[in-house]
Design a protein around this motif. Sequence first.
Motif: not given
Length: 550
Positions: A332, A336, A406-407, A409-410, A414
Amino acid sequence: MNKKWVSRFMAPAAAALILAGCNFSGSGDEASGDTEGGSAEGDGSSAQVITLSEGSDIPTMDSTKAHDSIAFNVLNNINEGLYRQNESNEVELAMAEKHDKNEDETVHTFTLREQNWSNGEPVTANDFEYAWKRVMREAGPYNYMLVTAGIKNAEAIMNEEMDAEELGVKAIDEKTLEVTLEAPNPLFETLLAFATFLPQNQAFVEEQGDQYALEAENVLANGPFVFSEWQQEQGWTLEKNEDYWDAENVKLDKAEFVVVKDPQSGANLYETEKVDRVKLTSSLVDQYQDNEGFTNEKASGIVFLRFNHNHEVLSNVNIRRAVNMAIDRDGLTDVILKDGSTPLYGVVPEGYYNSPEGTDYRELNGDINKGTAEEAKEFWEKGLEETGVDSLTVSLNIADTDEMKKVGEYLQAQLEDNLPGFKLELKAVPFAQRLEIEKAIEYDLSLSTWGPDYADPMTYLDMWVDGSSANRMDYSNPKLDELVAEARTDTDLSNRYKTLLEIEKVLLEEDAAVAPLYQRGNTYLTRPSIENLVIHPAGADLSLKWASVK
């Protein structure tokens, strides 16, 4: 919070038009945002004007209700409490010119200096008494700060066992304020620099009624700057307060703030010298890392997942522990984000808070709930069995920003990859709405941020006390509450620090109550001509009092 946001896909030209519409243009007029960039550097002008960007509008200018960094920054620059943070991030006397204590340090007497509000009325001790009691009367989001400060009867008032008028603060006369504490408190002076302890002019507040602090004309200033313009959803302007008691040390004539949500648009405005400071996101780091104004540093803010502890499945500790362990934080931060952020396995970040013996808090408590995907799956399966389900579909409440999207979606990838049967839906809303959803606890998971209010680990730890307005997830553990109460009054600093370490262990080792994700890194482009722009690691992020244009 902001009612609207500047469009995410706003082209640079469109951005310039929006800025021009609220006097934040590059046209060279008096309110021009590029006076510093284009004029001060380009034609030798000595105008002391800077233009900064923010990602959203100000939620409220009412210091009793403010609960976010943008509001705190503005309040810090237009208002002043008994103390303020100085250039070295230490607190110093501000509106108070003298501070006396009784022998056991439970009664504090402040003598106020001569200073007027921006409407010409003098700032009095009653302004402090009124504002602090108003925080308690209206159950402001930071009313627990008065409890943390140890002010007499604050906790009983917060628990609705006493009336706000019984708070231990009293105006002895116009220039003398007396504050009584439950017990000696080593954090008291540090806390007084926080926005919740600012004064308010009672007559003005009551005259404005429900319109107070909603427009520039509904706000009074007693600090280095006045709030001269507020084009909601677009930006605001601060101008030097010529009547400020320390005006001779304020160099800036004006600071303009523009709301620019799209990071690329902000970077483009910086390149064209229409904005003098912008925050970069991970997608822009590689592009601008060689720029003269580029800075990348670890910050004291944290990002974490809240769980709704009323949820029938998320209320299970093994489910929460599985979520903690299923997330690869290194990927992350390194792949990212790429903005200087670092993985975090605790709620107190590293690098800011040492024990009395000089050891960092994070080193002492180590990494909590750090595990492998295989360990996560084991806790997951155990939790599913305990809750009687074979799968879980939940939503994640996130702010509608580039970073949080973005976080989110990550995290979605996960958790769905590492926890069989887990389905995560993303619900992106404006930052203000994200906070309101949290306060109402109308979410499953919420991606949250927290910045320290003052320079002590307690600022990350007492928010989890049962009933705290910062709790926002109905978490409760009497053991944690007792430890927080002990730490608030313990004057044995070494013993107190051990208690602070134990609080985090209860929160995370015993309960896995939240899922810490990363310690933020901040990446900015800042015009090299700006000097002495003071960045604080706790409380308000930014002080303009000492800033100037070279």
